[in-house]
Design a protein around this motif. Sequence first.
Motif, mmCIF file in Angstrom:
data_model
loop_
_atom_site.group_PDB
_atom_site.id
_atom_site.type_symbol
_atom_site.label_atom_id
_atom_site.label_comp_id
_atom_site.label_asym_id
_atom_site.label_seq_id
_atom_site.Cartn_x
_atom_site.Cartn_y
_atom_site.Cartn_z
ATOM 1 N N LYS A 325 0.839 -1.209 0.000
ATOM 2 C CA LYS A 325 0.000 0.000 0.000
ATOM 3 C C LYS A 325 0.873 1.259 0.000
ATOM 4 C CE LYS A 325 -4.088 -2.019 0.429
ATOM 5 N NZ LYS A 325 -4.880 -1.917 1.658
ATOM 6 N N LYS A 326 0.304 2.341 -0.551
ATOM 7 C CA LYS A 326 0.888 3.666 -0.450
ATOM 8 C C LYS A 326 -0.096 4.559 0.290
ATOM 9 C CE LYS A 326 4.115 3.828 -4.310
ATOM 10 N NZ LYS A 326 4.528 4.525 -5.531
ATOM 11 N N VAL A 328 -0.845 8.295 1.545
ATOM 12 C CA VAL A 328 -0.502 9.682 1.237
ATOM 13 C C VAL A 328 -1.295 10.584 2.171
ATOM 14 C CG1 VAL A 328 -0.415 11.442 -0.558
ATOM 15 C CG2 VAL A 328 -0.109 9.029 -1.169
ATOM 16 N N ASP A 361 8.878 11.373 3.368
ATOM 17 C CA ASP A 361 8.802 10.115 2.609
ATOM 18 C C ASP A 361 9.360 9.023 3.511
ATOM 19 O OD1 ASP A 361 8.976 7.975 0.923
ATOM 20 O OD2 ASP A 361 10.205 8.972 -0.594
ATOM 21 N N THR A 369 5.551 -1.021 2.611
ATOM 22 C CA THR A 369 4.539 0.041 2.692
ATOM 23 C C THR A 369 5.259 1.390 2.640
ATOM 24 O OG1 THR A 369 3.166 -1.359 4.121
ATOM 25 C CG2 THR A 369 2.609 0.991 4.021
ATOM 26 N N ARG A 370 4.770 2.282 1.778
ATOM 27 C CA ARG A 370 5.355 3.616 1.667
ATOM 28 C C ARG A 370 4.358 4.652 2.194
ATOM 29 N NH1 ARG A 370 10.098 3.848 -1.400
ATOM 30 N NH2 ARG A 370 10.176 5.959 -0.515
ATOM 31 N N TYR A 372 3.763 8.912 2.546
ATOM 32 C CA TYR A 372 4.161 10.238 2.067
ATOM 33 C C TYR A 372 3.331 11.288 2.812
ATOM 34 C CZ TYR A 372 6.141 7.508 -1.751
ATOM 35 O OH TYR A 372 6.848 6.589 -2.487
ATOM 36 N N ALA A 402 5.008 10.622 -4.986
ATOM 37 C CA ALA A 402 4.640 9.250 -4.635
ATOM 38 C C ALA A 402 4.531 8.333 -5.855
ATOM 39 C CB ALA A 402 3.316 9.247 -3.879
ATOM 40 N N ILE A 405 1.793 5.602 -9.009
ATOM 41 C CA ILE A 405 0.591 5.435 -8.186
ATOM 42 C C ILE A 405 -0.407 4.562 -8.937
ATOM 43 C CG2 ILE A 405 -1.460 6.641 -7.340
ATOM 44 C CD1 ILE A 405 0.260 8.851 -6.359
ATOM 45 N N THR A 411 -3.775 2.667 -3.178
ATOM 46 C CA THR A 411 -3.349 4.028 -2.863
ATOM 47 C C THR A 411 -4.414 4.681 -1.998
ATOM 48 O OG1 THR A 411 -2.225 4.193 -5.003
ATOM 49 C CG2 THR A 411 -2.642 6.246 -3.798
#
Length: 547
Positions: A325-326, A328, A361, A369-370, A372, A402, A405, A411
């Motif tokens: 997952k990202k 944001v 970041d 997992t990122r 932002y 990011a 995406i 996201t």
Amino acid sequence: MENSQCSSLCRKQYCAFLFMLLLATCAVILIGDSTVLEVQGKVHQPWTLALFRNTSNDHLTTAEIMGKNETRNGEIHTKYRPDFRSKNVNDDRKSVFIDIENSIRKENVSVWKCSTDVSSLPDIKRVLVSPSIQQNRMVSRNIYDTWHIPFEQFFLGFLVVPEHCDVEVRLDKMNGPVVSRKPFKYNFGIGKTAIRLFLVQKSSTRLIVVLNIHVLREARGERLPAFDSQQPHAVYELKQECSMIFNKELPCGLQITGYKTWQSLMQDLTARPTCDTGYEEGSWVLPCTRDANASCYWREAMWIPKNCRHEKFSVDKLQRNFYGKKLVFLGDSTLRPMMYYVMEQINGTLSAPKKLQAFGDFAINSNKTRVYFNYYRERQSKSTTRQIGKSWSDLWQLLKRAQPIENNRNTVLVFGGAEWMRSAHLEYLQTKLKEVEMQNIRLVFKSPSMGFWTWHSSQPRSAKPLEAVNLRKYTVDVLETARELGLDVIDTFHPTVSRYKEFRWGACACHYHSMSNANPEDSKEIHVDGPINEAVSSILLSRLSTI
């Protein structure tokens, strides 16, 4: 003819009356400190501070203490004179400054004598505090021992009197407000607060020394012994404080619930269905030994929805749910600690700047997992075209960082702040996301939180019930708009307004968290503290964890 003579005589008498009134006013000003003045039925002695409302800008101002010196019996005295430019005194926080005024009246006049001895430049003669507290001794010449204040006392009024005639005291920084001429109010969050007073030489604007005063405000109910769940306890709930009523249809203060024991509540919670949204009617529920605040175990308090429960997940389950997952985040300092909480729960540890006010970041969950973040705060509450456009511009910059995406639920965009996000923002952002083919990402909106500006100054300031009423109306409107647009929503207003006194230190009493070092050997590893932030953040984490 007689009427004309009478009219002329009346005009002469009226002019004479005005002239005598003018003479009396000038006499009052010239006599100064030897005169007792009466304003609105209140007698003001000459060596006092008075608080009035300045009708020109409708802001509270304190009477300036005149910086003129005079000689009496060979000694230098600083001359204090109140400012009578306005007569209206109707602020509910003026009592802080009136208390200081009364303290000055009781003091011997010698308290105001100042010295010309160079060795006294770094010295403070007195620190007048209202309401009166036990002032501990100075540990060194520039550090006071910690002063303790109870939970209910979340602000104090100060007047700092320097020893030397050529010294003025400034708050927080070299060019901060002068607090040796007028009283100032300082707000204290839960825990320790450090007040920094800069002693500056007026003739040369040279910094002489920085004085540190540490004040520790105790947490709610922290004096109680450890909670024993096996003992019988009554179960109470809190929906709103009686000092901050935002909904007249709800009871205020602690109310007894129908649960006989704390264990019966825990059993009921496990049987409830999981909540479908982060916007559910709820209340703070806690165990108490008696029906008074001091007997309640606030450390055990939980924000509980009325008819459902927010699901909790194990660390393994969280790591699986957030795999690939990202996340944001676009928001201000009220969203940032919620993001940190989510990161810490998923990752087990947290390494991040304590106060991030730019792009961030982060790679967590073994780089699976990122996260932002972009700090965005709109100072104006009204939605203008420029402000709405700026919110999209900042979000677009964040989304570009990011990249790549996925245009799906892998996201997640979480956005919101103190109170700047309006319905127009939501509609505009959704339209712009569709234009850039990101309309299928998951959107989560965080509602406004309760708070008030606490910047420390001579203008008494704190939250008022009317502000809470207006903020609740706005919050409900924007949350309903978000749900109509298909967004997931997180209600942070009701959990925070019902415990608004439990803010942590900061320029805005809208922060319900603090950051601490989690690992003595690693200064970058931090931990997010605060039960109120934990409550709203766990709701966010529960919603994000749903597939």
